[in-house]
Design a protein around this motif. Structure first.
Motif, PDB file in Angstrom:
ATOM      1  N   TYR A   1       0.830  -1.206   0.000  1.00 21.20           N
ATOM      2  CA  TYR A   1       0.000   0.000   0.000  1.00 21.20           C
ATOM      3  C   TYR A   1       0.865   1.258   0.000  1.00 21.20           C
ATOM      4  O   TYR A   1       0.687   2.153  -0.812  1.00 21.20           O
ATOM      5  CB  TYR A   1      -0.934   0.011   1.211  1.00 21.20           C
ATOM      6  CG  TYR A   1      -1.627   1.336   1.384  1.00 21.20           C
ATOM      7  CD1 TYR A   1      -2.655   1.708   0.537  1.00 21.20           C
ATOM      8  CD2 TYR A   1      -1.218   2.224   2.363  1.00 21.20           C
ATOM      9  CE1 TYR A   1      -3.269   2.941   0.667  1.00 21.20           C
ATOM     10  CE2 TYR A   1      -1.825   3.454   2.504  1.00 21.20           C
ATOM     11  CZ  TYR A   1      -2.852   3.805   1.651  1.00 21.20           C
ATOM     12  OH  TYR A   1      -3.438   5.033   1.783  1.00 21.20           O
TER      13      TYR A   1
ATOM     14  N   PHE B   1       2.855   2.258  -3.088  1.00 17.91           N
ATOM     15  CA  PHE B   1       2.028   2.810  -4.165  1.00 17.91           C
ATOM     16  C   PHE B   1       1.475   4.180  -3.783  1.00 17.91           C
ATOM     17  O   PHE B   1       1.572   5.135  -4.549  1.00 17.91           O
ATOM     18  CB  PHE B   1       0.864   1.865  -4.482  1.00 17.91           C
ATOM     19  CG  PHE B   1       0.032   2.308  -5.646  1.00 17.91           C
ATOM     20  CD1 PHE B   1       0.382   1.954  -6.928  1.00 17.91           C
ATOM     21  CD2 PHE B   1      -1.095   3.087  -5.452  1.00 17.91           C
ATOM     22  CE1 PHE B   1      -0.376   2.369  -8.009  1.00 17.91           C
ATOM     23  CE2 PHE B   1      -1.854   3.507  -6.522  1.00 17.91           C
ATOM     24  CZ  PHE B   1      -1.498   3.149  -7.806  1.00 17.91           C
ATOM     25  N   ALA B   2       0.891   4.278  -2.614  1.00 17.02           N
ATOM     26  CA  ALA B   2       0.147   5.484  -2.230  1.00 17.02           C
ATOM     27  C   ALA B   2       1.038   6.679  -1.932  1.00 17.02           C
ATOM     28  O   ALA B   2       0.731   7.801  -2.357  1.00 17.02           O
ATOM     29  CB  ALA B   2      -0.744   5.184  -1.032  1.00 17.02           C
TER      30      ALA B   2
ATOM     31  N   LEU C   1       2.642   8.432  -5.112  1.00 18.25           N
ATOM     32  CA  LEU C   1       1.596   9.081  -5.903  1.00 18.25           C
ATOM     33  C   LEU C   1       1.052  10.306  -5.185  1.00 18.25           C
ATOM     34  O   LEU C   1       0.765  11.321  -5.822  1.00 18.25           O
ATOM     35  CB  LEU C   1       0.461   8.101  -6.193  1.00 18.25           C
ATOM     36  CG  LEU C   1       0.272   7.778  -7.668  1.00 18.25           C
ATOM     37  CD1 LEU C   1       1.498   7.135  -8.239  1.00 18.25           C
ATOM     38  CD2 LEU C   1      -0.942   6.954  -7.883  1.00 18.25           C
ATOM     39  N   THR C   2       0.903  10.234  -3.884  1.00 20.46           N
ATOM     40  CA  THR C   2       0.412  11.373  -3.110  1.00 20.46           C
ATOM     41  C   THR C   2       1.393  12.532  -3.185  1.00 20.46           C
ATOM     42  O   THR C   2       0.997  13.675  -3.449  1.00 20.46           O
ATOM     43  CB  THR C   2       0.175  10.975  -1.645  1.00 20.46           C
ATOM     44  OG1 THR C   2      -0.786   9.917  -1.611  1.00 20.46           O
ATOM     45  CG2 THR C   2      -0.322  12.139  -0.822  1.00 20.46           C
TER      46      THR C   2
ATOM     47  N   ILE D   1      -5.449   8.729 -11.310  1.00 19.92           N
ATOM     48  CA  ILE D   1      -4.882   8.168 -10.082  1.00 19.92           C
ATOM     49  C   ILE D   1      -5.906   7.277  -9.384  1.00 19.92           C
ATOM     50  O   ILE D   1      -5.564   6.192  -8.906  1.00 19.92           O
ATOM     51  CB  ILE D   1      -4.375   9.289  -9.151  1.00 19.92           C
ATOM     52  CG1 ILE D   1      -3.118   9.931  -9.740  1.00 19.92           C
ATOM     53  CG2 ILE D   1      -4.102   8.759  -7.745  1.00 19.92           C
ATOM     54  CD1 ILE D   1      -2.656  11.171  -9.006  1.00 19.92           C
ATOM     55  N   ALA D   2      -7.155   7.707  -9.334  1.00 22.40           N
ATOM     56  CA  ALA D   2      -8.200   6.891  -8.704  1.00 22.40           C
ATOM     57  C   ALA D   2      -8.373   5.565  -9.446  1.00 22.40           C
ATOM     58  O   ALA D   2      -8.479   4.498  -8.825  1.00 22.40           O
ATOM     59  CB  ALA D   2      -9.513   7.656  -8.664  1.00 22.40           C
TER      60      ALA D   2
ATOM     61  N   TRP E   1      -6.113   4.075 -11.373  1.00 24.19           N
ATOM     62  CA  TRP E   1      -4.890   3.298 -11.201  1.00 24.19           C
ATOM     63  C   TRP E   1      -4.860   2.654  -9.821  1.00 24.19           C
ATOM     64  O   TRP E   1      -4.494   1.484  -9.665  1.00 24.19           O
ATOM     65  CB  TRP E   1      -3.693   4.207 -11.415  1.00 24.19           C
ATOM     66  CG  TRP E   1      -2.378   3.503 -11.568  1.00 24.19           C
ATOM     67  CD1 TRP E   1      -2.152   2.169 -11.801  1.00 24.19           C
ATOM     68  CD2 TRP E   1      -1.087   4.105 -11.493  1.00 24.19           C
ATOM     69  NE1 TRP E   1      -0.804   1.917 -11.867  1.00 24.19           N
ATOM     70  CE2 TRP E   1      -0.123   3.084 -11.682  1.00 24.19           C
ATOM     71  CE3 TRP E   1      -0.654   5.402 -11.283  1.00 24.19           C
ATOM     72  CZ2 TRP E   1       1.231   3.335 -11.670  1.00 24.19           C
ATOM     73  CZ3 TRP E   1       0.703   5.647 -11.275  1.00 24.19           C
ATOM     74  CH2 TRP E   1       1.629   4.622 -11.465  1.00 24.19           C
ATOM     75  N   TYR E   2      -5.265   3.406  -8.789  1.00 21.78           N
ATOM     76  CA  TYR E   2      -5.296   2.850  -7.438  1.00 21.78           C
ATOM     77  C   TYR E   2      -6.307   1.700  -7.343  1.00 21.78           C
ATOM     78  O   TYR E   2      -6.027   0.674  -6.707  1.00 21.78           O
ATOM     79  CB  TYR E   2      -5.623   3.910  -6.384  1.00 21.78           C
ATOM     80  CG  TYR E   2      -5.742   3.286  -5.019  1.00 21.78           C
ATOM     81  CD1 TYR E   2      -4.605   2.924  -4.307  1.00 21.78           C
ATOM     82  CD2 TYR E   2      -6.985   2.993  -4.470  1.00 21.78           C
ATOM     83  CE1 TYR E   2      -4.695   2.305  -3.073  1.00 21.78           C
ATOM     84  CE2 TYR E   2      -7.083   2.369  -3.238  1.00 21.78           C
ATOM     85  CZ  TYR E   2      -5.943   2.034  -2.547  1.00 21.78           C
ATOM     86  OH  TYR E   2      -6.045   1.404  -1.337  1.00 21.78           O
TER      87      TYR E   2
ATOM     88  N   HIS F   1      -4.711  -1.282  -8.827  1.00 22.99           N
ATOM     89  CA  HIS F   1      -3.638  -1.761  -7.944  1.00 22.99           C
ATOM     90  C   HIS F   1      -4.227  -2.478  -6.731  1.00 22.99           C
ATOM     91  O   HIS F   1      -3.760  -3.559  -6.353  1.00 22.99           O
ATOM     92  CB  HIS F   1      -2.769  -0.580  -7.489  1.00 22.99           C
ATOM     93  CG  HIS F   1      -1.758  -0.938  -6.462  1.00 22.99           C
ATOM     94  ND1 HIS F   1      -0.614  -1.645  -6.752  1.00 22.99           N
ATOM     95  CD2 HIS F   1      -1.717  -0.706  -5.129  1.00 22.99           C
ATOM     96  CE1 HIS F   1       0.088  -1.822  -5.641  1.00 22.99           C
ATOM     97  NE2 HIS F   1      -0.559  -1.263  -4.642  1.00 22.99           N
ATOM     98  N   ALA F   2      -5.243  -1.883  -6.125  1.00 24.34           N
ATOM     99  CA  ALA F   2      -5.870  -2.485  -4.949  1.00 24.34           C
ATOM    100  C   ALA F   2      -6.492  -3.833  -5.292  1.00 24.34           C
ATOM    101  O   ALA F   2      -6.329  -4.807  -4.541  1.00 24.34           O
ATOM    102  CB  ALA F   2      -6.913  -1.546  -4.354  1.00 24.34           C
TER     103      ALA F   2
END
Length: 118
Positions: A37, A40-41, A44-45, A91-92, A94-95, A98-99
């Motif tokens: 997590y 990745f997060a 990007l953040t 981004i949403a 892609w997340y 990924h999730a």
């Protein structure tokens, strides 16, 4: 139309104890989930915040550049502003991918393990 809660199930489920939660939190599987997590997060953040601040700073201090007309009444500020929205949605998306691919299976395995102990 009734909105009553469904009747309680006939089989009672014991909730895991605090000690069991702490044990799972210290496990290698949970550590891997957290690493997946965070790896990745966090980047990007940071990247998105930098991109957003660049837009704000350009808007405040580079008015001439931001006002440059690209075609018709469309200027650099408008294009970069629309790009902010596009970036957010990308981004949403892609997340979510990924999730679904990396995080959810690991979380489900940990959840199943916890439910199996309970």
């Amino acid at each position: 139309m009734a909105t009553d809660a469904p009747p309680p199930s006939k089989t009672e489920h014991r909730l895991p104890s605090t000690e069991e939660f702490v044990e799972v939190q210290k496990s290698a599987e949970f550590g891997e989930l957290r690493r997946s997590y965070r790896s990745f997060a966090f980047p990007l953040t940071v990247g998105f915040i930098a991109w957003y601040l660049l837009y704000v700073l350009l808007s405040n201090y580079a008015g001439g550049f931001m006002g440059t007309k690209l075609f018709g009444n469309i200027n650099v500020a408008f294009v970069l502003g629309i790009a902010q929205f596009v970036t957010t949605f990308l981004i949403a998306w892609w997340y979510a991918r990924h999730a679904a691919a990396k995080l959810d299976p690991k979380a489900e395995a940990i959840k199943s393990q916890m439910e199996g102990r309970a």
